[in-house]
Design a protein around this motif. Sequence first.
Motif, PDB file in Angstrom:
ATOM      1  N   GLU A 110     -11.358  -4.289 -10.242  1.00 41.67           N
ATOM      2  CA  GLU A 110     -12.379  -3.127 -10.181  1.00 41.67           C
ATOM      3  C   GLU A 110     -13.047  -3.587  -8.884  1.00 41.67           C
ATOM      4  OE1 GLU A 110     -14.938  -5.011 -13.353  1.00 41.67           O
ATOM      5  OE2 GLU A 110     -13.997  -4.042 -15.723  1.00 41.67           O
ATOM      6  N   THR A 111     -13.359  -4.579  -8.360  1.00 40.12           N
ATOM      7  CA  THR A 111     -13.616  -4.303  -6.836  1.00 40.12           C
ATOM      8  C   THR A 111     -12.988  -3.969  -5.859  1.00 40.12           C
ATOM      9  OG1 THR A 111     -13.843  -7.514  -7.485  1.00 40.12           O
ATOM     10  CG2 THR A 111     -14.028  -6.359  -4.805  1.00 40.12           C
ATOM     11  N   LEU A 112     -11.394  -4.191  -6.075  1.00 40.22           N
ATOM     12  CA  LEU A 112     -10.676  -3.492  -5.416  1.00 40.22           C
ATOM     13  C   LEU A 112     -10.750  -1.628  -5.471  1.00 40.22           C
ATOM     14  CD1 LEU A 112      -7.142  -5.123  -5.792  1.00 40.22           C
ATOM     15  CD2 LEU A 112      -8.679  -4.720  -3.363  1.00 40.22           C
ATOM     16  N   LEU A 113     -11.055  -1.220  -6.402  1.00 38.32           N
ATOM     17  CA  LEU A 113     -11.148  -0.178  -6.690  1.00 38.32           C
ATOM     18  C   LEU A 113     -12.605   0.930  -6.183  1.00 38.32           C
ATOM     19  CD1 LEU A 113      -9.831   0.524 -10.040  1.00 38.32           C
ATOM     20  CD2 LEU A 113      -9.321   0.988  -8.029  1.00 38.32           C
ATOM     21  N   LYS A 114     -14.006  -0.317  -6.003  1.00 37.53           N
ATOM     22  CA  LYS A 114     -14.658   0.143  -5.408  1.00 37.53           C
ATOM     23  C   LYS A 114     -14.293   1.033  -3.934  1.00 37.53           C
ATOM     24  CE  LYS A 114     -17.328  -3.854  -7.647  1.00 37.53           C
ATOM     25  NZ  LYS A 114     -18.675  -4.461  -7.589  1.00 37.53           N
ATOM     26  N   ASN A 115     -13.606   0.772  -3.349  1.00 38.18           N
ATOM     27  CA  ASN A 115     -13.087   1.474  -2.206  1.00 38.18           C
ATOM     28  C   ASN A 115     -12.542   2.572  -2.633  1.00 38.18           C
ATOM     29  OD1 ASN A 115     -12.324   2.230   0.260  1.00 38.18           O
ATOM     30  ND2 ASN A 115     -11.319   0.066   1.099  1.00 38.18           N
ATOM     31  N   ALA A 116     -13.648   3.817  -1.859  1.00 38.23           N
ATOM     32  CA  ALA A 116     -13.288   4.984  -2.291  1.00 38.23           C
ATOM     33  C   ALA A 116     -11.687   5.561  -2.063  1.00 38.23           C
ATOM     34  CB  ALA A 116     -14.705   6.082  -1.378  1.00 38.23           C
ATOM     35  N   TRP A 117     -11.515   4.950  -0.877  1.00 29.52           N
ATOM     36  CA  TRP A 117      -9.982   4.790  -0.425  1.00 29.52           C
ATOM     37  C   TRP A 117      -8.817   5.271  -1.367  1.00 29.52           C
ATOM     38  CZ3 TRP A 117      -8.326   8.454   3.641  1.00 29.52           C
ATOM     39  CH2 TRP A 117      -9.647   9.166   3.985  1.00 29.52           C
ATOM     40  N   ILE A 118      -8.934   3.642  -2.308  1.00 34.91           N
ATOM     41  CA  ILE A 118      -7.859   3.163  -3.187  1.00 34.91           C
ATOM     42  C   ILE A 118      -7.986   3.916  -4.278  1.00 34.91           C
ATOM     43  CG2 ILE A 118      -7.176   0.977  -4.603  1.00 34.91           C
ATOM     44  CD1 ILE A 118      -8.846  -0.757  -2.134  1.00 34.91           C
ATOM     45  N   GLN A 119      -7.446   4.753  -4.838  1.00 33.16           N
ATOM     46  CA  GLN A 119      -6.293   5.459  -5.887  1.00 33.16           C
ATOM     47  C   GLN A 119      -6.801   5.114  -6.534  1.00 33.16           C
ATOM     48  OE1 GLN A 119      -4.225   9.349  -5.350  1.00 33.16           O
ATOM     49  NE2 GLN A 119      -4.705   9.911  -7.219  1.00 33.16           N
ATOM     50  N   SER A 120      -5.729   3.825  -6.765  1.00 37.93           N
ATOM     51  CA  SER A 120      -5.125   2.770  -7.801  1.00 37.93           C
ATOM     52  C   SER A 120      -5.236   1.649  -7.457  1.00 37.93           C
ATOM     53  CB  SER A 120      -4.328   3.808  -8.943  1.00 37.93           C
ATOM     54  OG  SER A 120      -2.963   3.753  -8.328  1.00 37.93           O
ATOM     55  N   ALA A 121      -4.962   0.699  -8.369  1.00 35.74           N
ATOM     56  CA  ALA A 121      -4.708  -0.766  -7.598  1.00 35.74           C
ATOM     57  C   ALA A 121      -3.393  -1.592  -9.248  1.00 35.74           C
ATOM     58  CB  ALA A 121      -5.624  -1.746  -8.074  1.00 35.74           C
ATOM     59  N   GLU A 122      -2.665  -1.902  -8.909  1.00 35.63           N
ATOM     60  CA  GLU A 122      -2.174  -2.276 -10.192  1.00 35.63           C
ATOM     61  C   GLU A 122      -1.911  -4.086  -9.671  1.00 35.63           C
ATOM     62  OE1 GLU A 122       3.084  -2.392 -12.076  1.00 35.63           O
ATOM     63  OE2 GLU A 122       1.726  -0.510 -10.367  1.00 35.63           O
ATOM     64  N   LEU A 123      -1.824  -4.908 -10.526  1.00 37.59           N
ATOM     65  CA  LEU A 123      -1.818  -6.497  -9.953  1.00 37.59           C
ATOM     66  C   LEU A 123      -1.562  -7.062 -11.001  1.00 37.59           C
ATOM     67  CD1 LEU A 123      -6.233  -6.725  -9.219  1.00 37.59           C
ATOM     68  CD2 LEU A 123      -3.868  -6.112  -7.744  1.00 37.59           C
ATOM     69  N   ILE A 145       0.790  -1.583   0.221  1.00 38.16           N
ATOM     70  CA  ILE A 145      -0.093   0.177   0.263  1.00 38.16           C
ATOM     71  C   ILE A 145       0.835   0.862  -0.104  1.00 38.16           C
ATOM     72  CG2 ILE A 145      -1.897   1.264   1.098  1.00 38.16           C
ATOM     73  CD1 ILE A 145      -2.881  -1.458   2.679  1.00 38.16           C
ATOM     74  N   ARG A 146       0.960   2.382  -1.739  1.00 37.07           N
ATOM     75  CA  ARG A 146       2.072   3.041  -0.512  1.00 37.07           C
ATOM     76  C   ARG A 146       0.330   4.235  -0.546  1.00 37.07           C
ATOM     77  NH1 ARG A 146       4.435   1.954  -6.884  1.00 37.07           N
ATOM     78  NH2 ARG A 146       5.467   0.192  -6.448  1.00 37.07           N
ATOM     79  N   GLY A 147       1.230   5.440  -0.107  1.00 36.04           N
ATOM     80  CA  GLY A 147       0.668   6.737   0.066  1.00 36.04           C
ATOM     81  C   GLY A 147       0.224   6.328   1.435  1.00 36.04           C
ATOM     82  N   ALA A 148      -0.150   5.651   2.622  1.00 40.12           N
ATOM     83  CA  ALA A 148       0.009   6.126   3.177  1.00 40.12           C
ATOM     84  C   ALA A 148       0.294   6.800   4.111  1.00 40.12           C
ATOM     85  CB  ALA A 148      -0.521   4.447   3.660  1.00 40.12           C
ATOM     86  N   HIS A 149       0.155   7.784   5.307  1.00 39.19           N
ATOM     87  CA  HIS A 149       1.027   7.958   5.752  1.00 39.19           C
ATOM     88  C   HIS A 149       0.523   7.736   8.041  1.00 39.19           C
ATOM     89  CE1 HIS A 149       2.031  11.120   2.834  1.00 39.19           C
ATOM     90  NE2 HIS A 149       0.855  10.808   2.772  1.00 39.19           N
ATOM     91  N   ARG A 150       0.579   8.284   8.164  1.00 38.15           N
ATOM     92  CA  ARG A 150       0.761   7.897   9.634  1.00 38.15           C
ATOM     93  C   ARG A 150      -0.596   6.669   9.856  1.00 38.15           C
ATOM     94  NH1 ARG A 150       1.307  13.520  13.425  1.00 38.15           N
ATOM     95  NH2 ARG A 150       3.317  14.193  11.866  1.00 38.15           N
ATOM     96  N   ILE A 151      -1.406   6.859   9.742  1.00 36.04           N
ATOM     97  CA  ILE A 151      -2.144   6.212   8.850  1.00 36.04           C
ATOM     98  C   ILE A 151      -3.445   5.966   8.345  1.00 36.04           C
ATOM     99  CG2 ILE A 151      -4.707   5.662  10.590  1.00 36.04           C
ATOM    100  CD1 ILE A 151      -4.296   8.076  12.738  1.00 36.04           C
ATOM    101  N   ALA A 152      -3.015   4.485   7.982  1.00 37.82           N
ATOM    102  CA  ALA A 152      -3.732   3.735   6.948  1.00 37.82           C
ATOM    103  C   ALA A 152      -5.326   3.049   6.900  1.00 37.82           C
ATOM    104  CB  ALA A 152      -2.957   2.653   6.436  1.00 37.82           C
ATOM    105  N   PHE A 153      -5.531   4.547   5.664  1.00 42.55           N
ATOM    106  CA  PHE A 153      -7.277   4.246   5.868  1.00 42.55           C
ATOM    107  C   PHE A 153      -7.864   2.715   5.596  1.00 42.55           C
ATOM    108  CE2 PHE A 153      -7.057   7.921   7.175  1.00 42.55           C
ATOM    109  CZ  PHE A 153      -8.267   8.386   7.885  1.00 42.55           C
ATOM    110  N   VAL A 154      -6.778   2.124   4.270  1.00 41.02           N
ATOM    111  CA  VAL A 154      -6.375   0.941   3.605  1.00 41.02           C
ATOM    112  C   VAL A 154      -5.831   0.018   4.102  1.00 41.02           C
ATOM    113  CG1 VAL A 154      -6.466  -0.186   1.563  1.00 41.02           C
ATOM    114  CG2 VAL A 154      -7.423   1.921   1.301  1.00 41.02           C
ATOM    115  N   SER A 155      -6.478  -1.402   4.914  1.00 43.63           N
ATOM    116  CA  SER A 155      -5.397  -2.392   5.464  1.00 43.63           C
ATOM    117  C   SER A 155      -4.833  -3.491   4.959  1.00 43.63           C
ATOM    118  CB  SER A 155      -6.284  -2.921   6.943  1.00 43.63           C
ATOM    119  OG  SER A 155      -7.161  -3.954   6.647  1.00 43.63           O
ATOM    120  N   LYS A 156      -3.460  -4.055   5.231  1.00 43.94           N
ATOM    121  CA  LYS A 156      -3.479  -5.422   4.311  1.00 43.94           C
ATOM    122  C   LYS A 156      -5.179  -6.203   4.097  1.00 43.94           C
ATOM    123  CE  LYS A 156       1.638  -4.203   3.935  1.00 43.94           C
ATOM    124  NZ  LYS A 156       2.215  -5.050   3.954  1.00 43.94           N
TER     125      LYS A 156
END
Length: 350
Positions: free
Chosen positions: A80-93, A41-52
């Motif tokens: 497409e399933t991952l991007l439904k989470n508003a906190w995820i800006q992009s996903a590379e699989l 997870i990139r871009g997460a700072h002190r608190i990650a709103f998207v957890s592993k």
Amino acid sequence: MFKKVFHIILWCVLGAGCIVLFAAAMKMKNAKTCTDIKVEIRGAHRIAFVSKEDVLQALQQNGITTGKSLEQINLRAVEETLLKNAWIQSAELFVDNNQIFYAVLTERKPIARVFTLEGNSFYIDSNALRLPVIEFKTARVPVFTSFPSDKKILSHPDSVVLNEVKMIANYINNDSFFTAQTAQVNITSQHTYQLIPVLGNQIIELGDANDLDEKFKKLFCFYQQVWSKTGFEKYERIDVRYKRQIVAERRGAPKPWLDTLKAMQQLGNAEIMMNRIIKDTAFASALDKNSPGINLKDSTAKSKTQEEKPAASKKNISTSKKTTIHAEQNTKAKKDAKKQEPKAVMKKPG
């Protein structure tokens, strides 16, 4: 000529061979199973709103587990399933040569938390995209209160306000001093903004979101030149809305609106008195020449006679007084003359 044709045929055979080999390699790879799953997870700072853990759970729901055949994995559906989470800006699989499945995600960065008039709240990112609040996870960002709408689709005025919130939040976040000094920003009913500082019990009037650089620079100069000498509690309101000036209101100073209210009350009383005077003097006003049933000449003559009559009476009274005084004086003179007149003496005949 024959040599040229031979070269063309040779290149075609080589190209077809490469395609066949590539397809065979892909088929062999897809026939293999997933050996491991890694999440970054990139871009997460002190608190990650998207957890592993949340990402792994979403992957499992889409059938991606260790030992799963790579041929059965639909990467597009998983993305497409991952991007439904508003906190995820992009996903590379992708899957590497060791059959390890990678999910590289970029998390959105919140820049402000906004509270609505109904008491709900949400975060926004640098694109003014609304992000949901996640329980037990809070970002240290500027807080804005009294946002006018809770609707998913905002009206144009509310969209303008949200965009201005983004502008103010970006400015505060880019300045370390105001990031530490800003407690919250209130949105007024006129869609202007009031800043509440951390140090000092003051209200800072920002106005609209225009000329933010000039307004915050003036405020910073005020901190340096005034508050460093007088302290934080001397002023209760600071206004930086005006060009090239700062209006500071001292604590305990009389409010201008009280004087204005008193003046309006006096004006209202004066208006009431004027209306009374107009009503009282209505009968003494000049008669209209066009009024029906009134002979202006007779009225004028009558009024003149009435004006002359008291004068004549006054003159008669004065003449009467003079006549009475003169008569009294004549009577007194006659009496005195009569006293002085010798009396006749009657003698008896001898």
